[in-house]
Design a protein around this motif. Sequence first.
Motif, PDB file in Angstrom:
ATOM      1  N   ILE A   1      -6.638  -6.017  -5.434  1.00 34.80           N
ATOM      2  CA  ILE A   1      -6.006  -6.034  -4.118  1.00 34.80           C
ATOM      3  C   ILE A   1      -6.139  -7.434  -3.538  1.00 34.80           C
ATOM      4  N   LEU A   2      -5.036  -7.941  -3.019  1.00 32.96           N
ATOM      5  CA  LEU A   2      -4.995  -9.240  -2.345  1.00 32.96           C
ATOM      6  C   LEU A   2      -4.435  -8.999  -0.949  1.00 32.96           C
TER       7      LEU A   2
ATOM      8  N   ARG B   1      -1.102 -10.428   5.679  1.00 34.58           N
ATOM      9  CA  ARG B   1      -2.285  -9.652   6.101  1.00 34.58           C
ATOM     10  C   ARG B   1      -2.255  -8.180   5.661  1.00 34.58           C
ATOM     11  N   GLU B   2      -1.315  -7.810   4.787  1.00 32.78           N
ATOM     12  CA  GLU B   2      -1.261  -6.438   4.267  1.00 32.78           C
ATOM     13  C   GLU B   2      -2.015  -6.370   2.947  1.00 32.78           C
TER      14      GLU B   2
ATOM     15  N   GLU C   1       0.814  -1.211   0.000  1.00 34.89           N
ATOM     16  CA  GLU C   1       0.000   0.000   0.000  1.00 34.89           C
ATOM     17  C   GLU C   1       0.856   1.273   0.000  1.00 34.89           C
ATOM     18  N   ASP C   2       2.047   1.224   0.607  1.00 35.51           N
ATOM     19  CA  ASP C   2       2.921   2.406   0.643  1.00 35.51           C
ATOM     20  C   ASP C   2       3.742   2.574  -0.640  1.00 35.51           C
TER      21      ASP C   2
END
Length: 161
Positions: A121-122, A148-149, A35-36
């Motif tokens: 997104i996974l 888990r991200e 995500e970053d």
Amino acid sequence: MIGAIWEGGSKVFPLLALLLLPVSVGAEALTATREDGTEIARFDIPEGKGWCVLWNHSVQGFTVSDCYENQAGRMVLVRSHLPDFAAGLDHIPGRGRQVTDGQGGYFILDIDEPVPGNAYILRPGAGPVNHRLQVGDRVVSLSAVAPRERVRIALERTESQ
């Protein structure tokens, strides 16, 4: 000069030179990004080539796969392999065709479903679920580096000279 090429035809060589100039040619790459924006994995995926997302079923432990292809720059889900009709695994009628794998499981072939926006997104499962990307013999465990991200899986156009 272009006008001269078309008018008299005597200046063909400048036209050939224009055709031989290096141009920016695009290719596609499969990326997995946190995500970053941190890139976890990158694979070159030429037109017509594919990759699979693999994971271990959280109850039964066997490997499940969803396989994609680069079809004219589009990420397309083409087939899945489900070794069993375990919890959460099933074939949706009208979405591909189900055939036996000869070992108690089944393939869903001819899904041919484009992924909207060439990305999704996974959230990789931790531990034994072990979500991973496989391209040929190369395998990258997303669960090992981003359990888990939110991880964005994308087929992206890259530019090269």
